[in-house]
Write a protein that holds these residues in place. Structure first.
Motif, PDB file in Angstrom:
ATOM      1  N   ILE A   1     -14.633   0.116  -4.335  1.00 38.61           N
ATOM      2  CA  ILE A   1     -13.565  -0.912  -4.670  1.00 38.61           C
ATOM      3  C   ILE A   1     -13.225  -0.432  -6.243  1.00 38.61           C
ATOM      4  O   ILE A   1     -13.945  -0.156  -6.843  1.00 38.61           O
ATOM      5  CB  ILE A   1     -13.697  -2.262  -4.633  1.00 38.61           C
ATOM      6  CG1 ILE A   1     -14.310  -2.751  -3.226  1.00 38.61           C
ATOM      7  CG2 ILE A   1     -12.603  -3.245  -4.985  1.00 38.61           C
ATOM      8  CD1 ILE A   1     -15.044  -4.013  -3.364  1.00 38.61           C
TER       9      ILE A   1
ATOM     10  N   GLN B   1      -9.395  -4.056  -8.516  1.00 34.79           N
ATOM     11  CA  GLN B   1      -9.403  -4.560  -7.379  1.00 34.79           C
ATOM     12  C   GLN B   1     -10.460  -5.728  -7.286  1.00 34.79           C
ATOM     13  O   GLN B   1     -10.327  -6.867  -6.690  1.00 34.79           O
ATOM     14  CB  GLN B   1      -9.444  -3.689  -6.268  1.00 34.79           C
ATOM     15  CG  GLN B   1      -8.258  -2.523  -6.139  1.00 34.79           C
ATOM     16  CD  GLN B   1      -8.771  -1.352  -5.302  1.00 34.79           C
ATOM     17  OE1 GLN B   1      -9.697  -0.956  -5.287  1.00 34.79           O
ATOM     18  NE2 GLN B   1      -7.599  -1.188  -4.407  1.00 34.79           N
TER      19      GLN B   1
ATOM     20  N   LYS C   1      -2.935  -2.588  -2.685  1.00 31.62           N
ATOM     21  CA  LYS C   1      -3.141  -4.023  -2.369  1.00 31.62           C
ATOM     22  C   LYS C   1      -3.640  -4.227  -1.012  1.00 31.62           C
ATOM     23  O   LYS C   1      -4.395  -5.047  -0.731  1.00 31.62           O
ATOM     24  CB  LYS C   1      -1.700  -4.503  -2.415  1.00 31.62           C
ATOM     25  CG  LYS C   1      -1.031  -4.823  -3.848  1.00 31.62           C
ATOM     26  CD  LYS C   1       0.072  -5.264  -3.868  1.00 31.62           C
ATOM     27  CE  LYS C   1       1.254  -4.453  -3.617  1.00 31.62           C
ATOM     28  NZ  LYS C   1       1.441  -3.373  -4.411  1.00 31.62           N
ATOM     29  N   THR C   2      -3.505  -3.303  -0.290  1.00 37.54           N
ATOM     30  CA  THR C   2      -3.764  -3.155   1.161  1.00 37.54           C
ATOM     31  C   THR C   2      -5.732  -3.509   1.220  1.00 37.54           C
ATOM     32  O   THR C   2      -6.072  -4.170   1.802  1.00 37.54           O
ATOM     33  CB  THR C   2      -3.624  -1.822   1.880  1.00 37.54           C
ATOM     34  OG1 THR C   2      -2.224  -1.632   1.565  1.00 37.54           O
ATOM     35  CG2 THR C   2      -3.761  -2.007   3.374  1.00 37.54           C
ATOM     36  N   LEU C   3      -6.119  -2.622   0.169  1.00 38.32           N
ATOM     37  CA  LEU C   3      -7.595  -2.593   0.110  1.00 38.32           C
ATOM     38  C   LEU C   3      -8.123  -4.004  -0.227  1.00 38.32           C
ATOM     39  O   LEU C   3      -9.163  -4.519   0.122  1.00 38.32           O
ATOM     40  CB  LEU C   3      -8.154  -1.411  -0.506  1.00 38.32           C
ATOM     41  CG  LEU C   3      -9.733  -1.206  -0.469  1.00 38.32           C
ATOM     42  CD1 LEU C   3     -10.333  -1.132   0.766  1.00 38.32           C
ATOM     43  CD2 LEU C   3     -10.077   0.108  -1.171  1.00 38.32           C
TER      44      LEU C   3
ATOM     45  N   LYS D   1      -9.413   2.398   8.669  1.00 38.59           N
ATOM     46  CA  LYS D   1      -9.712   3.452   7.777  1.00 38.59           C
ATOM     47  C   LYS D   1     -11.051   3.113   6.698  1.00 38.59           C
ATOM     48  O   LYS D   1     -11.888   3.558   6.612  1.00 38.59           O
ATOM     49  CB  LYS D   1      -8.771   3.741   6.804  1.00 38.59           C
ATOM     50  CG  LYS D   1      -9.012   4.900   5.813  1.00 38.59           C
ATOM     51  CD  LYS D   1      -7.973   5.464   5.076  1.00 38.59           C
ATOM     52  CE  LYS D   1      -7.960   5.997   3.801  1.00 38.59           C
ATOM     53  NZ  LYS D   1      -6.782   6.143   3.031  1.00 38.59           N
TER      54      LYS D   1
HETATM   55  N1  LIG Z   1     -10.492   1.761  -4.244  1.00 41.65           N
HETATM   56  C1  LIG Z   1      -9.776   2.796  -3.634  1.00 41.65           C
HETATM   57  N2  LIG Z   1     -10.668   3.989  -3.525  1.00 41.65           N
HETATM   58  C2  LIG Z   1      -9.659   5.003  -2.932  1.00 41.65           C
HETATM   59  N3  LIG Z   1      -8.235   4.850  -2.604  1.00 41.65           N
HETATM   60  C3  LIG Z   1      -7.661   3.812  -2.784  1.00 41.65           C
HETATM   61  C4  LIG Z   1      -8.254   2.599  -3.302  1.00 41.65           C
HETATM   62  N4  LIG Z   1      -7.411   1.716  -3.037  1.00 41.65           N
HETATM   63  C5  LIG Z   1      -6.357   2.106  -2.724  1.00 41.65           C
HETATM   64  N5  LIG Z   1      -6.441   3.505  -2.331  1.00 41.65           N
HETATM   65  C6  LIG Z   1      -5.284   4.541  -1.870  1.00 41.65           C
HETATM   66  O1  LIG Z   1      -4.255   4.296  -2.657  1.00 41.65           O
HETATM   67  C7  LIG Z   1      -3.109   4.322  -1.926  1.00 41.65           C
HETATM   68  C8  LIG Z   1      -2.212   2.921  -2.098  1.00 41.65           C
HETATM   69  O2  LIG Z   1      -2.684   1.921  -1.395  1.00 41.65           O
HETATM   70  P1  LIG Z   1      -1.679   0.860  -0.894  1.00 41.65           P
HETATM   71  O3  LIG Z   1      -0.704   1.566   0.024  1.00 41.65           O
HETATM   72  O4  LIG Z   1      -2.604  -0.221  -0.519  1.00 41.65           O
HETATM   73  O5  LIG Z   1      -1.005   0.495  -2.092  1.00 41.65           O
HETATM   74  P2  LIG Z   1       0.132  -0.851  -2.279  1.00 41.65           P
HETATM   75  O6  LIG Z   1      -0.391  -1.358  -3.585  1.00 41.65           O
HETATM   76  O7  LIG Z   1       0.084  -1.504  -0.932  1.00 41.65           O
HETATM   77  O8  LIG Z   1       1.417   0.010  -2.524  1.00 41.65           O
HETATM   78  P3  LIG Z   1       2.951  -0.520  -2.353  1.00 41.65           P
HETATM   79  O9  LIG Z   1       3.404  -1.791  -3.183  1.00 41.65           O
HETATM   80  O10 LIG Z   1       3.811   0.416  -2.424  1.00 41.65           O
HETATM   81  O11 LIG Z   1       3.045  -1.002  -0.847  1.00 41.65           O
HETATM   82  C9  LIG Z   1      -3.565   4.577  -0.673  1.00 41.65           C
HETATM   83  O12 LIG Z   1      -3.603   5.870  -0.303  1.00 41.65           O
HETATM   84  C10 LIG Z   1      -4.809   3.982  -0.282  1.00 41.65           C
HETATM   85  O13 LIG Z   1      -5.715   4.369   0.551  1.00 41.65           O
END
Ligand SMILES: Nc1ncnc2c1ncn2[C@@H]1O[C@H](COP(=O)(O)OP(=O)(O)OP(=O)(O)O)[C@@H](O)[C@H]1O
Length: 828
Positions: free
Chosen positions: A340, A344, A370-372, A404
Motif C-alpha cells: 500500500i 493510501q 482509490k480502488t486499492l 488482482k
Molecule cells: N499501492 C499500489 N501499488 C501499485 N499499483 C497501484 C497501487 N495503488 C494503485 N495502483 C495502480 O494505480 C492505477 C490507478 O488505480 P485506480 O484505478 O484505483 O485509480 P482511481 O483513483 O480509482 O482513478 P479514477 O478516479 O480515475 O477512477 C491502477 O492501475 C492500480 O492498479
C-alpha cells in the motif's frame, strides 16, 4: 474598477508589520487617518526618482517602514489589507521557525509550504481543516464545523487541536478561534451510533449527554422498550491491533522496508520523533474509555440522527467489526506482494484510527488508487461488502481489481448488472459489485434481479464502498443507504466538488471527509503524472464573430466550438504530439462538433451513441495499434476510463464552468504509464475562442486545478501553424462554407445535448422535463436534414476501417490456423 494603486513593496505580514501596528493600532478596522495612496503617489513624484533618491540614501526601499514614510501613512496597514489587517496579533519570537498564519475572523489558515515543519503541519491541517488552495509556496485551509467534526471523528480532542495549532502558529492562537474550536468540538463525537450484534446503540462517554437525549420528546420514546435505560461498558483498547491500512499491516511493512525506514506516510523520510500529530494519536490509543449507551430500533436511526443534528450533537457512526459475531467472516486478505502506498495507508488510518470502522469520504486524485484503498478497507473489516459503481464497465473493473489485489475466492465476488444478474455467492458471505442504478431503479425488475435485490436488502453488510460519490445525486444515496443495511460506508472520489453545492449532503448521508490527498505531492512522488497545462486562445474569423455576436445564446456555444481557428489549433496540436509519440484524447461535450472534428481529421471517436462492441474495438486500437494515436471522446469518457497509454489531452468543448469536469478530464492522463520516464510530462490543452463566453467559463473551470497547484500557461500564437500540411479551413471561402454548414445543420437546435451522459439510462434520479422535446445524442444534423454526405462517408471511414482491420486479422488468423491444422495432418 477600484483606483489603480501601487502594490506595497513588502506587503507580506512581517515582523515589522506586527511591531509597528502594535504601537499605534490596538485592532483591525481602525478608522482611516491617512491620505489616499493615490494622492500621495502624485505628491511623491515619478517612482523612479523616488527609488533612486532612497537608494542613494542607503535606505532599505523594500522595508515596510520605508513604504509607510514614503506614503505618509501613520496607521500603516488597514489601507492595504482592509478588514484583513491582523498585524495586531503578536508575533512569537521564533515565528520564522513556525509554519502557520491564521485569520482570526474566518478561521482561514495559511501554511508556508517551504517551512521545515510544513510537512508535519500539513498532516495536522488535513485532519482539522478543509484544504482550499495548495499552490507551490502558500497553502490555504479553512477551519469549518465539518472539518472539526471530522477531526474529532478520527480521535482528536479539542485540547489536542488547540495545543497543536498553538505550536505551529507564528502568533498566539486568537481567542475567537479557540472558542470556535471548543464550541464545535465539545458537542461533536459526544454521541455515537454503534451497531453491535446487529443492534443499533446510541453511545456516549458522558452519561449526562445520554440523559439529555432521553429527555428529548422525539428521541426519548425511541429507546427500545424493555432494555435497561443506560448500559455501561469499557471501550476496546487498540494497542497491538493489526489492520491492513495502518502502519502494522503486512503490505505497509514491505513498503516501509523498501523505503529504508520511511514510515507514517512520507516516502524516503524516516519517522520523526517530533511528529506531533502521530504522538497525539498514540497518546489517545492508550486511553481506555468507559462508554454508556441505549438501544434504538433500526427504523429510527435516521430520525435519531436528524434530531441529534438539530440539537447540535451530530452522531458519529462507527462499526466495531472485530466484535461482530453475528455476521459471517469473509475470507479475504491482501495478496502477500501488495504494497500500500503511504498516502493510501494514511487515508485508511483515518478510517480505522481507533480500531473501529468510521464511515466517511476519502478523496484521492484520479489514478491514485482509490480502488486499492477500498479493497484494503474490505480486507480489514472482513465481512460482507457491497460495492456501488457508476457504470457496468466499472463493475467489471472493480471485480477484476479485487481478484488482482486480494486472495478472495472468485466465487465469493459477484457482479450484479443488467447483463449479469448472476448467482448469489455460495459461501455464507461475500462481495457484491453493482451499479447505483441497479439498486435504485423503480421499474419492474426481472425475476433474477428481483431475487438479487431481496438478497441485498434482506441482510446486513459490513462495508458499503461508494465509488465516484461526487457524481451521484444525493437522493440516490438516500435510496441506497435506506434500502441496504450496512455497518460502515466508505465514499471514494477525486474531487469533492459538485456544481450544485450538494456536497454537504454527503457529510450526513455517508460521513465526514476523512482524508484528502495533495495532488502536487503525489505527482512529485511519481504516483500520478506531472502535467503541463495550457489554455490556447483561438481568435474568431470576422464572419464567425459577426454571427456569434448576433446569435441567440444557445447558438453562441456552437459557434465558438466550431471556430475554424480552433479547429486548426486542434489539428496542429494533434500533428505535433503524434509526431512526438504521444497518444492523444480530444474531449468534446458537443457531439456535433465531436463528429465534425473527428471525421474531418480522419480520427476515431466514441460518444454515448457508439455501441459497446465498437467502443471496445476503438479503445483496443487506441491502446495497442501504433496507427491509432488520437481518439475523440465525448463526456462519457470523463470518468472511470482507464487509458494509461494517453499522454496528451486536448479539450475543444466542455460543460460551461464545471471545475469538476476539468479535474476529471485531467485525471485521464494522470495515470499515464510513462509517468516515471526521465523528464516525462503529460499535456493538457484547453482550446478557447478568444473574446467569447468560453474564456469566462474556461477560467472558472480551471479554479479547482489552480487550487491544486497547477499553473495554466496561455498560448496566444502557435508557431508556424500556417505551415501545417493540409491545414483545414485555410481559405476565407472554406471558412464561410463551414459557417453556412454549421448554421444550416443546427437550425432549431436544442439548448444542449444532454443524452450523452454517463447516466444516460435515465434512471439516476434525473427527471425528464414534462413536455420537453426528446433529446437524442449526436443526430442534430440529421434532424435538420442538411447533413453533409461527405462527412457521413468519412464518418464511416475511421471507425469502420478499424472494424475492417479487425475482421481481416480475425479471418487471417482463422485461415492460418486451418492451414496449420492441414499442414500438421499432412505431416502426420
Ligand atoms: N499501492 C499500489 N501499488 C501499485 N499499483 C497501484 C497501487 N495503488 C494503485 N495502483 C495502480 O494505480 C492505477 C490507478 O488505480 P485506480 O484505478 O484505483 O485509480 P482511481 O483513483 O480509482 O482513478 P479514477 O478516479 O480515475 O477512477 C491502477 O492501475 C492500480 O492498479
Amino acid at each position: 474598477m477600484p483606483p489603480k494603486r501601487k502594490a506595497p513593496p513588502a506587503a507580506q505580514p512581517s515582523a515589522k508589520a506586527g511591531r509597528s501596528s502594535r504601537m499605534s493600532t490596538p485592532g483591525a478596522g481602525t478608522p482611516r487617518s491617512y491620505e489616499s495612496a493615490d494622492e500621495v503617489e502624485e505628491d511623491d513624484g515619478p517612482v523612479d526618482e523616488v527609488l533612486e533618491r532612497d537608494i542613494d540614501k542607503n535606505i532599505d526601499i523594500f522595508s515596510l517602514d520605508h513604504y509607510q514614510k514614503k506614503h505618509h501613512i501613520r496607521e500603516p496597514l488597514p489601507h492595504i489589507f482592509g478588514d484583513h489587517d491582523f498585524s495586531y496579533l503578536d508575533l512569537k519570537k521564533d515565528h520564522q521557525n513556525r509554519p502557520l498564519w491564521i485569520d482570526p475572523q474566518k478561521g482561514r489558515i495559511i501554511l508556508e509550504s517551504f517551512n521545515p515543519l510544513a510537512e508535519q503541519a500539513q498532516d495536522f491541517l488535513i485532519t482539522i481543516a478543509e484544504p482550499l488552495s495548495r499552490p507551490t509556496f502558500m497553502h490555504e485551509y479553512a477551519l469549518t464545523t465539518h472539518s472539526l467534526y471530522a477531526a474529532v471523528s478520527v480521535g482528536l480532542s479539542p485540547q489536542d487541536i488547540i495545543n497543536t495549532l498553538q505550536r505551529f502558529l507564528k502568533t498566539p492562537l486568537p481567542e475567537e478561534i479557540r472558542t470556535f474550536i471548543t464550541s464545535c468540538t465539545q458537542s461533536y463525537g459526544k454521541v455515537k451510533l454503534v451497531l453491535k450484534n446487529t443492534k443499533y446503540y446510541v453511545e456516549s462517554p458522558d452519561p449526562n449527554m445520554l440523559q439529555t437525549l432521553l429527555k428529548n420528546p422525539k428521541i426519548g420514546p425511541l429507546r427500545v422498550q424493555g432494555t435497561e435505560e443506560i448500559t455501561t461498558s469499557a471501550a476496546p483498547k487498540i494497542g497491538g491491533l493489526v489492520i491492513p491500512g495502518t502502519k502494522n499491516a503486512a503490505g505497509v511493512k514491505q513498503a516501509n522496508g523498501l523505503q529504508q525506514g520511511g514510515g507514517e506516510g512520507h516516502e524516503g523520510q524516516p519517522v520523526q520523533e517530533s511528529d506531533i500529530f502521530a504522538t497525539l494519536n498514540e497518546e489517545d490509543d492508550d486511553d481506555q474509555e468507559v462508554t454508556h449507551s441505549f438501544e434504538i430500533a433500526d427504523r429510527d436511526v435516521e430520525t435519531v440522527q436528524k434530531e441529534c443534528l438539530n440539537l447540535g450533537y451530530p452522531v458519529l457512526e462507527e462499526y466495531d467489526f472485530r466484535r461482530d459475531e453475528v455476521n459471517a467472516n469473509l475470507d479475504i486478505d491482501l495478496k502477500p506482494g501488495t504494497q500500500i502506498r503511504p498516502y493510501q495507508e494514511k487515508s485508511l488510518s483515518k478510517m480505522f484510527g481507533n480500531g473501529r470502522a468510521k464511515s466517511g469520504l476519502i478523496v484521492l486524485p484520479c489514478g491514485a488508487g482509490k480502488t486499492l484503498v477500498g479493497i484494503t478497507a474490505a480486507c480489514t473489516i472482513k465481512k460482507g461488502v457491497i460495492v456501488l459503481c457508476t457504470s457496468s464497465m466499472s463493475v467489471v473493473q472493480w471485480r477484476n481489481e479485487f481478484l488482482k489485489w486480494s486472495n478472495i475466492n472468485p466465487d465469493d465476488i459477484v457482479a450484479f448488472t443488467s447483463d449479469s444478474k448472476g448467482n448469489v455467492f455460495t459461501g455464507s458471505t461475500g462481495i457484491i459489485v453493482t451499479t447505483y442504478s441497479m439498486v435504485t431503479q423503480s421499474r419492474a425488475r426481472s425475476y433474477d434481479a428481483d431475487k438479487m435485490m431481496k438478497f441485498l436488502t434482506g441482510r446486513e453488510w459490513g462495508l458499503m464502498l461508494l465509488d465516484e460519490v461526487h457524481v451521484v445525486p444525493a437522493n440516490i444515496f438516500r435510496k441506497v443507504t435506506s434500502s441496504i443495511k450496512t455497518h460502515s460506508k466508505l465514499g471514494l472520489t477525486a474531487t469533492l466538488l459538485r456544481e450544485d453545492d450538494k456536497i454537504s449532503d454527503l457529510n450526513f448521508l455517508i460521513g465526514p471527509k476523512l482524508f484528502e490527498a495533495n495532488w502536487m505531492e503525489l505527482s512529485k512522488q511519481g504516483h500520478i503524472a506531472r502535467v503541463q497545462c495550457a489554455e490556447v486562445w483561438c481568435p474568431m474569423p470576422t464572419e464567425f464573430y459577426d454571427e456569434y455576436l448576433r446569435a441567440p445564446s444557445r447558438k453562441k456555444g456552437l459557434l465558438y466550438i466550431m471556430n475554424p481557428r480552433k479547429f486548426q489549433a486542434c489539428q496542429y496540436l494533434i500533428n505535433y504530439h503524434e509526431s512526438r509519440g504521444d497518444k492523444i484524447i480530444v474531449f468534446s461535450d458537443n457531439v456535433y462538433a465531436l463528429k465534425a472534428y473527428a471525421l474531418k481529421l480522419g480520427k476515431a471517436y466514441i460518444y454515448g451513441g457508439t455501441g459497446q462492441a465498437e467502443r471496445l474495438q476503438v479503445l483496443e486500437n487506441f491502446q495497442h495499434n501504433p496507427n491509432v494515436n488520437t481518439l475523440f471522446l465525448s463526456k462519457i469518457g470523463d470518468t472511470s476510463l482507464d487509458l494509461p497509454e494517453a499522454t496528451c489531452l486536448i479539450q475543444i468543448s466542455s460543460h460551461y464552468g464545471s471545475r469538476r469536469q476539468e479535474a476529471q478530464r485531467l485525471g485521464r492522463i494522470l495515470r499515464a504509464k510513462r509517468r516515471n520516464d526521465e523528464g516525462f510530462n503529460a499535456f493538457f490543452y484547453s482550446l478557447v475562442s478568444k473574446d467569447t463566453q468560453e474564456m469566462y467559463f474556461s477560467s472558472k473551470r480551471q479554479a479547482f486545478l489552480v487550487d491544486q497547484g497547477y499553473a495554466f500557461k496561455v498560448i496566444t500564437q502557435l508557431a508556424n501553424i500556417e505551415k501545417t500540411p493540409g491545414l483545414a479551413f485555410a481559405s476565407p471561402g472554406e471558412r464561410r462554407e463551414l459557417l453556412q454548414k454549421v448554421l444550416v445543420e443546427n437550425e432549431g437546435m436544442e439548448d444542449e445535448d444532454i443524452t450523452d451522459d454517463l447516466f444516460h439510462s435515465g434512471t439516476m434520479g434525473r427527471k425528464k422535463k414534462k413536455g420537453a422535446a426528446r433529446r437524442t445524442a449526436g443526430t442534430l444534423g440529421e434532424l435538420s436534414g442538411g447533413q453533409d454526405m461527405a462527412y457521413i462517408e468519412q464518418n464511416k471511414r475511421m471507425n469502420q476501417s478499424l472494424k475492417k482491420g479487425k475482421g481481416k486479422k480475425e479471418s487471417s488468423a482463422f485461415f492460418k490456423k486451418i492451414d496449420r491444422e492441414k499442414a500438421r495432418r499432412a505431416a502426420g
